[in-house]
Design a protein around this motif. Structure first.
Motif, mmCIF file in Angstrom:
data_model
loop_
_atom_site.group_PDB
_atom_site.id
_atom_site.type_symbol
_atom_site.label_atom_id
_atom_site.label_comp_id
_atom_site.label_asym_id
_atom_site.label_seq_id
_atom_site.Cartn_x
_atom_site.Cartn_y
_atom_site.Cartn_z
ATOM 1 N N LEU B 54 -13.098 4.630 -17.860
ATOM 2 C CA LEU B 54 -11.838 4.341 -18.511
ATOM 3 C C LEU B 54 -12.908 3.088 -19.319
ATOM 4 C CD1 LEU B 54 -9.362 5.558 -18.726
ATOM 5 C CD2 LEU B 54 -8.766 3.601 -17.316
ATOM 6 N N GLN B 55 -12.150 3.080 -20.624
ATOM 7 C CA GLN B 55 -12.929 2.493 -21.526
ATOM 8 C C GLN B 55 -11.708 1.078 -21.090
ATOM 9 O OE1 GLN B 55 -15.572 0.648 -23.051
ATOM 10 N NE2 GLN B 55 -14.556 -0.110 -25.135
ATOM 11 N N SER B 56 -12.464 -0.367 -21.618
ATOM 12 C CA SER B 56 -11.572 -1.106 -20.777
ATOM 13 C C SER B 56 -10.113 -1.187 -21.604
ATOM 14 C CB SER B 56 -11.903 -3.048 -20.667
ATOM 15 O OG SER B 56 -11.457 -3.578 -20.932
ATOM 16 N N GLY B 57 -8.769 -1.185 -20.854
ATOM 17 C CA GLY B 57 -7.554 -2.079 -21.632
ATOM 18 C C GLY B 57 -7.256 -0.444 -21.664
ATOM 19 N N VAL B 58 -7.713 0.656 -21.666
ATOM 20 C CA VAL B 58 -7.078 1.954 -21.821
ATOM 21 C C VAL B 58 -6.027 1.659 -20.534
ATOM 22 C CG1 VAL B 58 -7.324 4.764 -22.038
ATOM 23 C CG2 VAL B 58 -8.711 3.049 -22.940
ATOM 24 N N PRO B 59 -5.576 3.062 -21.005
ATOM 25 C CA PRO B 59 -4.494 3.104 -19.719
ATOM 26 C C PRO B 59 -5.195 4.322 -18.521
ATOM 27 C CG PRO B 59 -3.084 3.250 -22.064
ATOM 28 C CD PRO B 59 -4.328 2.826 -21.808
ATOM 29 N N SER B 60 -4.506 3.692 -17.589
ATOM 30 C CA SER B 60 -5.158 4.569 -16.370
ATOM 31 C C SER B 60 -4.150 5.674 -16.186
ATOM 32 C CB SER B 60 -4.543 3.762 -14.784
ATOM 33 O OG SER B 60 -3.595 3.746 -14.826
ATOM 34 N N ARG B 61 -3.479 6.228 -16.907
ATOM 35 C CA ARG B 61 -2.747 7.963 -16.953
ATOM 36 C C ARG B 61 -3.543 8.918 -18.280
ATOM 37 N NH1 ARG B 61 0.589 4.991 -20.778
ATOM 38 N NH2 ARG B 61 0.106 5.540 -23.116
ATOM 39 N N PHE B 62 -4.797 7.966 -18.532
ATOM 40 C CA PHE B 62 -6.062 9.009 -19.842
ATOM 41 C C PHE B 62 -7.104 8.782 -18.060
ATOM 42 C CE2 PHE B 62 -4.791 9.357 -23.331
ATOM 43 C CZ PHE B 62 -3.804 8.157 -23.669
ATOM 44 N N SER B 63 -7.150 10.301 -18.389
ATOM 45 C CA SER B 63 -8.914 9.998 -16.877
ATOM 46 C C SER B 63 -10.173 11.478 -17.267
ATOM 47 C CB SER B 63 -8.592 10.609 -16.111
ATOM 48 O OG SER B 63 -8.022 11.288 -15.103
ATOM 49 N N GLY B 64 -10.992 11.398 -17.304
ATOM 50 C CA GLY B 64 -12.445 12.578 -17.657
ATOM 51 C C GLY B 64 -13.202 13.065 -16.075
ATOM 52 N N SER B 65 -12.808 14.338 -16.731
ATOM 53 C CA SER B 65 -13.607 14.629 -15.313
ATOM 54 C C SER B 65 -14.625 15.508 -16.224
ATOM 55 C CB SER B 65 -12.994 15.409 -13.881
ATOM 56 O OG SER B 65 -12.482 17.066 -14.979
ATOM 57 N N GLU B 66 -15.321 15.834 -14.695
ATOM 58 C CA GLU B 66 -16.857 17.363 -15.790
ATOM 59 C C GLU B 66 -17.237 17.908 -14.672
ATOM 60 O OE1 GLU B 66 -19.862 15.737 -13.278
ATOM 61 O OE2 GLU B 66 -20.472 17.708 -14.819
ATOM 62 N N SER B 67 -17.067 18.904 -14.796
ATOM 63 C CA SER B 67 -17.541 20.227 -13.513
ATOM 64 C C SER B 67 -18.887 21.456 -14.669
ATOM 65 C CB SER B 67 -16.586 21.321 -13.351
ATOM 66 O OG SER B 67 -16.751 22.242 -12.589
ATOM 67 N N GLY B 68 -19.908 20.613 -14.773
ATOM 68 C CA GLY B 68 -21.621 20.933 -15.578
ATOM 69 C C GLY B 68 -21.097 21.611 -16.573
ATOM 70 N N THR B 69 -20.524 22.607 -16.994
ATOM 71 C CA THR B 69 -20.296 22.556 -18.444
ATOM 72 C C THR B 69 -19.601 22.519 -19.238
ATOM 73 O OG1 THR B 69 -20.447 24.525 -18.997
ATOM 74 C CG2 THR B 69 -22.762 23.920 -18.577
ATOM 75 N N GLU B 70 -18.306 22.124 -18.540
ATOM 76 C CA GLU B 70 -16.658 21.640 -18.932
ATOM 77 C C GLU B 70 -16.952 20.433 -18.644
ATOM 78 O OE1 GLU B 70 -14.253 24.731 -18.028
ATOM 79 O OE2 GLU B 70 -12.862 23.634 -16.872
ATOM 80 N N PHE B 71 -15.900 19.600 -20.203
ATOM 81 C CA PHE B 71 -15.806 18.804 -19.734
ATOM 82 C C PHE B 71 -14.029 18.280 -20.184
ATOM 83 C CE2 PHE B 71 -19.442 16.447 -19.274
ATOM 84 C CZ PHE B 71 -20.423 17.140 -19.640
ATOM 85 N N THR B 72 -13.253 17.798 -19.313
ATOM 86 C CA THR B 72 -11.956 17.562 -19.173
ATOM 87 C C THR B 72 -11.413 16.057 -19.525
ATOM 88 O OG1 THR B 72 -11.263 19.312 -18.321
ATOM 89 C CG2 THR B 72 -9.805 18.168 -17.944
ATOM 90 N N LEU B 73 -10.076 16.209 -20.484
ATOM 91 C CA LEU B 73 -9.050 14.922 -20.401
ATOM 92 C C LEU B 73 -7.901 15.000 -20.063
ATOM 93 C CD1 LEU B 73 -8.771 11.707 -22.117
ATOM 94 C CD2 LEU B 73 -7.964 12.980 -23.714
ATOM 95 N N THR B 74 -7.869 14.390 -19.032
ATOM 96 C CA THR B 74 -6.009 14.620 -18.615
ATOM 97 C C THR B 74 -5.437 13.593 -18.611
ATOM 98 O OG1 THR B 74 -6.946 15.994 -16.857
ATOM 99 C CG2 THR B 74 -5.481 14.763 -16.702
ATOM 100 N N ILE B 75 -3.698 13.790 -19.760
ATOM 101 C CA ILE B 75 -3.504 12.659 -19.624
ATOM 102 C C ILE B 75 -2.071 12.820 -17.985
ATOM 103 C CG2 ILE B 75 -1.362 11.134 -21.004
ATOM 104 C CD1 ILE B 75 -3.067 12.790 -23.282
ATOM 105 N N SER B 76 -1.640 12.626 -17.632
ATOM 106 C CA SER B 76 -1.257 12.334 -16.036
ATOM 107 C C SER B 76 0.311 12.473 -16.573
ATOM 108 C CB SER B 76 -1.604 11.263 -15.447
ATOM 109 O OG SER B 76 -1.330 10.442 -15.315
ATOM 110 N N SER B 77 1.098 11.204 -17.417
ATOM 111 C CA SER B 77 1.884 11.491 -17.901
ATOM 112 C C SER B 77 2.047 10.932 -19.348
ATOM 113 C CB SER B 77 3.234 10.640 -16.682
ATOM 114 O OG SER B 77 4.099 10.207 -17.223
#
Lengths: 122, 108
Positions: B54-77
């Motif tokens: 997470l880049q500095s200053g970005v809210p923690s509701r943003f997260s990133g994940s990866e699984s092989g060749t699949e990358f995901t951005l999640t906004i929790s709420s």
């Protein structure tokens, strides 16, 4: 505070030339790769070019190679994009950005200017 | 060349929803994926770099994940200020980096 401010955009005829400038403040400009990214109206982001800290290594997207030239003046904390043989499809908002590490790692663009419009039209 | 496929191209959601945006790559590019948010008339803003950080200053509701060749951005709420266009970017071919096609997130 980090600031990147583009200038030099405007309306130009096809085949014409334009030089964009990006004035940087708030970080040690000479320590970072820098990059140009553009966005045509209503479309996504396209990386255009980037340049190493000393200006000796430069890369371009295929569509502009040979027509555009990226350069920098570390004494003036400024980045440039000299655009020649402009085409209708070069119409876009052009952003300068700091490229965190360029070829030295899997980088990212962490600071951006506000963008400047280049319109190519007769 | 590395192909990046971002999906969906648009998405309607409500405040409070959990949202995921995905980029799939044509080969393993490790964690060399970044995520940006762009609002109309504004410059892109870096949210996540190296797939997970997470880049500095970005809210923690943003997260990133990866699984092989699949990358995901999640906004929790989802919050009202999150309605924007999101782009993935690969820098595996550094110093040449390319962007995904973008996902426009709209209010339902």
């Amino acid at each position: 505070e980090v600031q990147l401010v583009e200038s030099g955009g405007g309306l130009v005829q096809p085949g014409g030339s334009l030089r964009l400038s990006c004035a940087v403040s708030g970080f040690n400009f000479s320590n970072y790769w820098m990059t140009w990214v553009r966005q045509a109206p209503g479309t996504g982001l396209e990386w255009v070019a980037n340049i190493r800290q000393d200006g000796d290594e430069k890369y371009y997207v295929d569509s502009v190679r040979g027509r555009f030239a990226i350069s920098r003046d570390n004494a003036k904390n400024s980045l440039y994009l000299h655009m020649t043989s402009l085409r209708d499809e070069d119409t876009a908002v052009y952003f300068c950005a700091r490229d965190f590490c360029g070829a030295d790692c899997f980088g990212y663009f962490d600071y951006w200017g506000q963008g400047i419009l280049v319109a190519v039209s007769s | 060349d590395i192909q990046m496929t971002q999906s969906p191209s648009s998405l309607s959601a409500s405040v409070g929803d959990r949202v995921t945006i995905t980029c799939r790559t044509s080969q393993n590019i490790y964690r060399s994926v970044n995520w940006y948010q762009q609002k109309p008339g504004k410059a892109p803003k870096l949210l996540i770099y190296a797939a997970l950080t997470l880049q500095s200053g970005v809210p923690s509701r943003f997260s990133g994940s990866e699984s092989g060749t699949e990358f995901t951005l999640t906004i929790s709420s989802l919050q009202p200020e999150d309605f924007a266009t999101y782009y993935c970017q690969q820098c595996y071919t550094t110093p040449v980096c390319t962007f995904g096609q973008g996902t426009k997130l709209e209010i339902k």
